[in-house]
Each structure stands twice: as structure tokens, then as C-alpha cells.
Design a protein around this motif. Structure first.
Motif, short mmCIF file in Angstrom:
data_model
loop_
_atom_site.label_atom_id
_atom_site.label_comp_id
_atom_site.label_asym_id
_atom_site.label_seq_id
_atom_site.Cartn_x
_atom_site.Cartn_y
_atom_site.Cartn_z
N ASN A 23 -31.88 -24.64 -84.83
CA ASN A 23 -31.91 -24.69 -83.63
C ASN A 23 -31.39 -23.93 -83.15
O ASN A 23 -30.30 -23.49 -83.97
CB ASN A 23 -31.04 -25.97 -83.07
N THR A 36 -35.86 -23.19 -81.13
CA THR A 36 -36.16 -24.38 -82.44
C THR A 36 -37.28 -23.84 -83.05
O THR A 36 -38.42 -23.13 -82.86
CB THR A 36 -37.11 -25.76 -82.33
N ILE A 68 -29.33 -30.02 -84.87
CA ILE A 68 -30.31 -30.94 -85.48
C ILE A 68 -30.40 -32.50 -85.45
O ILE A 68 -29.51 -33.16 -86.39
CB ILE A 68 -31.00 -30.24 -86.31
#
Length: 257
Positions: free
Chosen positions: A162, A87, A167
């Protein structure tokens, strides 16, 4: 005498020695010849091949070979999960900084994306292995101290991507709450150190999320801060990286365009 190199992760310090977990899943105590190393860093350790083979072929190792292989797989998965970022969160005020987080929301890398961001982040080592909420608190604290975040520059924009482009709305809400909580804590601390006679009790500050909804939190008397949380794709993150801008600024530019 043939020497082989194995990758290992530092898991603890023991005086002048390090406790490491190597790629075979073994824990070793080695002398610390790695200045400036930290827990979680990946290093290369050297072992004698003959000693390694004798160790592997000992009766005890033979009896427990299956268990060792299983442990190695589990350990390798854990190490991989800890070491590899999945992330990316950029924080844009005027300073722009980026945090690379692993699956446990622990900072694996921190870097400034412009001159102001580099002033706050430095070489990034201070932030490495911090939980994200603590790292964000430190960045925002430094932004307030250096007056990058004030009544005129009062918007904090978080943009998250990500590697799997997954997300959730819960993740965005979590980031927004972390930012608002850390800002509230920072300003509360500032006001205790430098109280003002003109402080207004319990006034409110508006904080906008990506859906345009407004949330009320207590005013800081110093400024009305706005927290914006956006999400983007990993592809956009890579594009922003090539252009040497934050993924948040790239997203904002494209929306304005």
C-alpha cells in the motif's frame, strides 16, 4: 473563440452520448467521440471559454457559487479516490500478474508481469473497474483452464503493498479468504462439468498463511491448493517494478537469500 480543455470522468452511457463529470463538478452530456471508453475512464473535453464564463456569471451561478465550489471539492475528492491506485496485489502461480486497486478495492489497472501472466491478462481492459474478488476469480479460472494451476503447480501466492505501507492483518486474512473462496468455487464448477468416478468425498486441503498457521478447506479432487499471503512495502513494490518482476517474487527471493 477560445476553447479550453477540462478533465472529466465518464459516469454513464446514454446511447451515442456520454454522461461525464468534469473537473468543475458539472455533469455534462457529450457526444461519444472516445472509442473503447469505459465508465471510470478519464477523458479531456473542450468547452468554449466565453460560454463557460457567461454560465459562471449568471445570476443563478452567483447565488449558488459557494454550493458549487463545495460540490466540486467533494466530487474532486471522490473522483481522485476512485481514479488513483493505493493498493497493489500481485498474484504468483507461474503466471505473475498485478492488480492496482483504488481505495474501494476496484481494479484500476491489471497487467501481466511475465509471458504467462500476459496470456491471462491480455491488455487488462477486461479487468478494469471490476471488484478485486471478481478479478481474482477470473484470473484463477483462466489459470485452471490453461493448466497453469494444477496438482503440480498448486500454490497461489498473493503479495500486497500500500502507498501508505499500512497493511493490517485483517486485510491479509481477507485476501486469503477471497482466494480460497474463489478457488473452491472454480473447482466446484469444474467438477460439475467433468465429474470423476474416483472423487473422494469431503477430503481436506491445507492452506498456509504467513504465520505458518494451517486452515482446512474442502479438497477439490483435482489438487491440493495452497494459498500464501504476504505483505511488503511500497518501496519494495517500486523496486520490483524497476526489476520487472512481481513484488511477491522479489520478496521470496530476498527471504531465500
Amino acid at each position: 473563440m477560445e476553447v479550453i480543455a477540462l478533465k472529466a470522468i465518464i459516469v454513464d452511457f446514454d446511447g451515442d452520448y456520454l454522461i461525464v463529470a468534469n473537473s468543475r463538478g458539472d455533469f455534462k452530456r457529450i457526444y461519444n467521440n472516445y472509442p473503447g471508453c469505459q465508465i471510470g475512464d478519464e477523458i479531456t473535453v473542450k468547452e468554449n471559454r466565453a460560454v463557460l464564463l457567461r454560465s459562471m456569471l449568471s445570476s443563478k451561478k452567483v447565488l449558488t457559487l459557494a454550493a458549487c465550489l463545495l460540490c466540486m471539492l467533494i466530487t474532486s475528492y471522490g473522483i481522485y479516490g476512485y481514479m488513483n491506485p493505493v493498493t497493489y496485489v500481485t498474484v504468483d502461480i507461474n503466471p505473475s500478474v498485478e492488480f492496482s486497486l483504488n481505495r474501494y478495492d476496484v481494479v484500476r489497472d491489471a497487467r501481466g508481469l511475465n509471458e504467462e501472466g500476459k496470456i491471462i491478462i491480455g491488455d487488462g481492459r477486461e479487468y478494469k473497474n471490476m471488484k478485486f474478488d471478481k478479478a481474482l476469480n477470473l484470473v484463477l479460472s483462466k489459470a485452471v483452464e490453461r493448466d497453469f494451476l494444477n496438482k503440480d503447480a498448486n500454490t497461489v501466492m498473493l503479495t500486497v503493498s500500500n502507498v501508505k505501507d499500512s497493511i493490517s492483518s485483517d486485510k491479509k486474512k481477507q485476501l486469503e479468504e477471497i482466494a480460497k473462496t474463489q478457488l473452491s468455487n472454480i473447482i466446484e464448477k469444474e467438477e460439475k462439468v467433468t465429474p470423476t468416478e474416483q472423487q473422494k468425498p469431503d477430503t481436506l486441503v491445507e492452506s498456509s498463511n504467513t504465520n505458518g498457521a494451517k486452515n482446512n478447506v474442502k479438497d477439490t479432487n483435482k489438487s491440493k491448493f495452497k494459498v500464501i499471503v504476504e505483505d511488503t512495502t511500497y518501496k519494495k513494490h517500486q523496486e520490483a517494478k524497476k526489476k520487472e518482476v512481481s513484488q511477491g517474487k522479489l520478496l521470496l527471493y530476498e527471504k531465500l537469500k
